[in-house]
Design an enzyme around this catalytic site. Sequence first.
Site, PDB file in Angstrom:
ATOM      1  N   ASP A 127       2.793   2.700  -5.622  1.00  0.00           N
ATOM      2  CA  ASP A 127       1.738   2.347  -4.670  1.00  0.00           C
ATOM      3  C   ASP A 127       2.243   1.328  -3.654  1.00  0.00           C
ATOM      4  O   ASP A 127       3.270   0.668  -3.871  1.00  0.00           O
ATOM      5  CB  ASP A 127       0.504   1.807  -5.418  1.00  0.00           C
ATOM      6  CG  ASP A 127       0.794   0.537  -6.222  1.00  0.00           C
ATOM      7  OD1 ASP A 127       1.912   0.424  -6.769  1.00  0.00           O
ATOM      8  OD2 ASP A 127      -0.074  -0.339  -6.292  1.00  0.00           O
TER       9      ASP A 127
ATOM     10  N   GLU B   5       0.549  -1.351  -9.045  1.00  0.00           N
ATOM     11  CA  GLU B   5       1.171  -2.676  -9.135  1.00  0.00           C
ATOM     12  C   GLU B   5       0.524  -3.636  -8.134  1.00  0.00           C
ATOM     13  O   GLU B   5       0.416  -4.821  -8.389  1.00  0.00           O
ATOM     14  CB  GLU B   5       2.680  -2.573  -8.872  1.00  0.00           C
ATOM     15  CG  GLU B   5       3.458  -3.839  -9.239  1.00  0.00           C
ATOM     16  CD  GLU B   5       3.447  -4.907  -8.168  1.00  0.00           C
ATOM     17  OE1 GLU B   5       3.668  -6.083  -8.499  1.00  0.00           O
ATOM     18  OE2 GLU B   5       3.196  -4.592  -6.973  1.00  0.00           O
TER      19      GLU B   5
HETATM   20 ZN   LIG Z   1       6.216  -4.586  -5.082  1.00  0.00          ZN
END
Ligand SMILES: [Zn+2]
Length: 436
Positions: free
Chosen positions: A85, A149
Site C-alpha cells: 500500500d 502498513e
Molecule cells: Zn513504508
Amino acid sequence: METIAAADEVVGICRDLLRIDTTNTGDPRTTVGERVAAEYVAEKLGEVGIDVELHESAPTRANLVARIPGADRSRGALLVHGHLDVVPADASEWSVGPFSGEEKDGYLWGRGAIDMKDFDAMMLAVVRDWTRTGYVPPRDIVLAYTADEEAGMQYGSQWLVENHRDLFDGCTEAIGEVGGYSYTVNDDLRLYLVQTAEKGLDWLRLHATGRPGHGSFIHDDNAVTNLAEAVARVGHHRFPTVVTPTVRAFLEQVGDALQIDIDPAEPELAIAKLGPIANLIGATIRNTANPTRLEAGYKDNVIPGRASATIDCRTLPGEADSFLAAMRELIGPDIEVEHVHQQPAVETSFDGALVDAMGAALRAEDRGARTVPYLMSGGTDAKAFSTLGIRCFGFAPLRLPADLNFASLFHGIDERVPVDGLKFGVRVLDRLLRNS
Ligand SMILES: [Zn+2]
C-alpha cells in the site's frame, strides 16, 4: 555480472507496481488496489514456479507470503518484507501522474517509488533470477508482501502475525524498510543508515468531565476549561533527553565518520553539529507528546459535560512505563486517559553475521560504503514482526545522489527513485541474501 538479469528486470517490475494504485486512505471503504498488486506479485512468482497463496484479512486487503527453501533448513529463516500500500497522492500537486510510473531524468516517478515499491520490486527480481538459474540460498528466505502498513497494520502485518503465525516459523531475522540508503559525506565516503530501532506509539484520548450548564452563568467546573489546561500542560512540556544504545552508536559512528567531536552525553549539541542528518534524528533523543485533536460542545451558549482530546505520543525503546507515569502527572488526576492505539518500540543490537553481511554487500558495490545503525521516530511492519521474536532491520539498499533530499520524498510530492539506485539496490540485496 552475476545479477544482470535481476538488475535488468527490477526497473520494469517497479514500474508495473507503481502503475497499480494501492492508495491506503485509512478508511477500508476507500482503500484500493492491494489485492491487484498482490495478484501481480503472485503471477510474477508463479511464472518461475513459486506457488503462493494470498491471505485476505478483509475483502481486497490481500497479503502474500512465500517461502524459498534454503540449503540448510536447520538454520533460522530470514524474513524479507515489503508493504504494497501507499499513502494518498494529490495529482494536482505532482509534475507527473502519481500512478504513471514514468521514467525521466534518471528516475522512476510515482507514489511508492521509495516507500516501498522499489524494495518490493527488488525482492521479486532477485528471487525470480535465483529460481530461473536454479540457485538455492543458504537458508530459508520468507518473502512477505503486506497490506495496510500505512494505516496501522491491522489488515496487514499485525493480522498476519495474529492469524498466520505459522508462515513465519523459524524466522530469526528480518529486513524491510526504512534503511540501507546512502548519505554522502564526500566522494570517498557514504554512510548507509541501517534501521535497528523504532519508537513506540501510544495514541491517548483524554476525557474531561464537568458540570453542564448555561453559557451565561458563573461556572467553575467547565469540562472544556479542565481539558484545555491539561492539553496545554502536555503540549508545552519538553521531555528530557534519553540516549538509547542505538542513538549512542549512531552519534559515535557518525561523529567518527565526519571527523567531528561528538559527546553523546550532550545529544542536542551533538545533533546540531550533524548538518543535514540532524532532522532525521532530532526526535530520537526524547519521548514526544503532541496534542492533535480536540472535541467538545455542540452549541455556542451551552457548557458541555464532557470534552476530549487526542495526544500522539511516541516513546523511545524501554521508556514506555516511565513516560506514562510522567504523562499521568502532567495530565492530572481528574482526567480519564484512554489508550486508543498502541504499538511497542523495537530495538535490536547492531551486530552479528547478518549485519556484517550488509556491510560487505554494500562495500562490494560501493567502495566508500560504511554502515551506521539508527533509530527511526516513525513505525513500520517491523513492530508486528518483532512480536514474534524476530530481530528486525531496516535495510532496503539504495545508493542516492548526494544532492537528493531523500527524507522529503517519503509521503512527499514527486516521490521518485533513481534508476541507477534501484539497480544498485538489487545487486546489494542479491549479494546479501546469498551471504546471509
Ligand atoms: Zn513504508
